[in-house]
Design an enzyme around this catalytic site. Structure first.
Site, PDB file in Angstrom:
ATOM      1  N   PRO A   9      -5.306  23.299   6.541  1.00 53.84           N
ATOM      2  CA  PRO A   9      -4.042  23.318   7.270  1.00 53.84           C
ATOM      3  C   PRO A   9      -3.124  24.501   6.941  1.00 53.84           C
ATOM      4  CG  PRO A   9      -4.075  21.538   5.655  1.00 53.84           C
ATOM      5  CD  PRO A   9      -5.473  22.069   5.757  1.00 53.84           C
ATOM      6  N   ASN A  10      -2.511  24.992   7.989  1.00 53.81           N
ATOM      7  CA  ASN A  10      -1.505  26.058   7.942  1.00 53.81           C
ATOM      8  C   ASN A  10      -2.072  27.452   7.658  1.00 53.81           C
ATOM      9  OD1 ASN A  10       0.722  24.237   8.427  1.00 53.81           O
ATOM     10  ND2 ASN A  10       0.360  23.490   6.352  1.00 53.81           N
ATOM     11  N   ARG A  17       3.143  33.188   7.719  1.00 56.48           N
ATOM     12  CA  ARG A  17       3.583  32.142   6.802  1.00 56.48           C
ATOM     13  C   ARG A  17       3.856  32.720   5.408  1.00 56.48           C
ATOM     14  NH1 ARG A  17      -0.672  27.988   3.979  1.00 56.48           N
ATOM     15  NH2 ARG A  17       0.873  26.659   3.004  1.00 56.48           N
ATOM     16  N   TYR A  22       1.402  34.716   0.677  1.00 55.89           N
ATOM     17  CA  TYR A  22       0.067  34.756   1.286  1.00 55.89           C
ATOM     18  C   TYR A  22      -0.283  36.092   1.940  1.00 55.89           C
ATOM     19  CZ  TYR A  22       0.403  29.719   0.549  1.00 55.89           C
ATOM     20  OH  TYR A  22       0.542  28.477  -0.032  1.00 55.89           O
ATOM     21  N   ASN A  71     -11.338  26.814   1.599  1.00 59.31           N
ATOM     22  CA  ASN A  71      -9.924  26.754   1.190  1.00 59.31           C
ATOM     23  C   ASN A  71      -9.330  25.575   1.950  1.00 59.31           C
ATOM     24  OD1 ASN A  71      -7.250  26.992   0.587  1.00 59.31           O
ATOM     25  ND2 ASN A  71      -7.102  29.189   1.052  1.00 59.31           N
ATOM     26  N   ALA A  74      -3.506  22.562   1.430  1.00 58.44           N
ATOM     27  CA  ALA A  74      -2.790  21.453   0.775  1.00 58.44           C
ATOM     28  C   ALA A  74      -3.666  20.227   0.577  1.00 58.44           C
ATOM     29  CB  ALA A  74      -1.542  21.099   1.573  1.00 58.44           C
ATOM     30  N   GLU A  95     -14.768  26.948  -3.953  1.00 58.00           N
ATOM     31  CA  GLU A  95     -13.367  26.670  -3.611  1.00 58.00           C
ATOM     32  C   GLU A  95     -12.565  27.943  -3.817  1.00 58.00           C
ATOM     33  OE1 GLU A  95     -11.659  23.652  -6.133  1.00 58.00           O
ATOM     34  OE2 GLU A  95      -9.618  24.084  -5.453  1.00 58.00           O
ATOM     35  N   HIS A  97      -8.606  29.921  -3.318  1.00 55.53           N
ATOM     36  CA  HIS A  97      -7.182  29.895  -2.981  1.00 55.53           C
ATOM     37  C   HIS A  97      -6.652  31.313  -3.010  1.00 55.53           C
ATOM     38  CE1 HIS A  97      -7.097  25.592  -3.029  1.00 55.53           C
ATOM     39  NE2 HIS A  97      -7.808  25.634  -4.142  1.00 55.53           N
ATOM     40  N   ARG A 104       2.093  27.989  -9.772  1.00 52.92           N
ATOM     41  CA  ARG A 104       3.044  27.414  -8.814  1.00 52.92           C
ATOM     42  C   ARG A 104       3.412  25.974  -9.219  1.00 52.92           C
ATOM     43  NH1 ARG A 104       0.884  28.551  -2.954  1.00 52.92           N
ATOM     44  NH2 ARG A 104       3.045  28.065  -2.462  1.00 52.92           N
TER      45      ARG A 104
END
Ligand code: DQA
Length: 139
Positions: A9-10, A17, A22, A71, A74, A95, A97, A104
């Site tokens: 998502p996103n 964004r 990012y 990825n 969230a 995985e 990111h 964070r």
């Protein structure tokens, strides 16, 4: 070699964004650069904002592809179902990111994917995807 990048998502908003986190490049542009650079690999890309659709795609690729670069955004921090599908399939999953999730908020330190991933690449910006791709080439 058949590899798919699956984004959650996103991540369709990359470039727009939170560019300070990012970056300014859209994923489509980055993906085209990757495809050109690694033209011998059969590389595809899928993005969804919907948890079940991500699971469907992981199941679909998970018994025939050579690798999945995931990825789950969230959902990484919340989805037992995506963790389960990564465990269920035979294709290795890396995985990734874009941001360093460990520098964070603490809720981003938890991952339901990592225990069943072949490896984890975190915090190298969009380069995280290329590093994951290269790791499949090393094998
Ligand atoms: C992300 C990190 C997640 O915590 C966040 O929810 C994202 C993107 C990353 O690539 O840095 O959407 O997966």
């Amino acid at each position: 070699m058949k590899i798919i990048i699956i984004n959650g998502p996103n991540l369709n908003l990359l470039g727009k964004r939170e560019p300070e986190v990012y970056g300014k490049e859209s994923f489509e542009d980055y993906f085209n650069t990757l495809k050109t650079k690694y033209s011998t690999i059969e590389l595809s890309y899928y993005q969804s904002n919907v948890e079940g659709k991500l699971i469907d795609k992981i199941q679909e690729a998970g018994f025939s592809y050579d690798g999945i670069i995931l990825n789950s955004a969230a959902y990484t921090h919340t989805s037992i179902a995506i963790g389960d599908v990564v465990k269920a399939i035979s294709t290795p999953v890396i995985e990734v990111h874009i941001s360093n999730t460990f520098s964070r908020e603490t809720f981003r330190h938890q991952s339901y994917i990592s225990p069943n991933a072949k490896g984890v690449i975190v915090g190298f910006g969009l380069k995280s995807y290329e590093l994951a791709l290269q790791s499949f080439l090393l094998n």
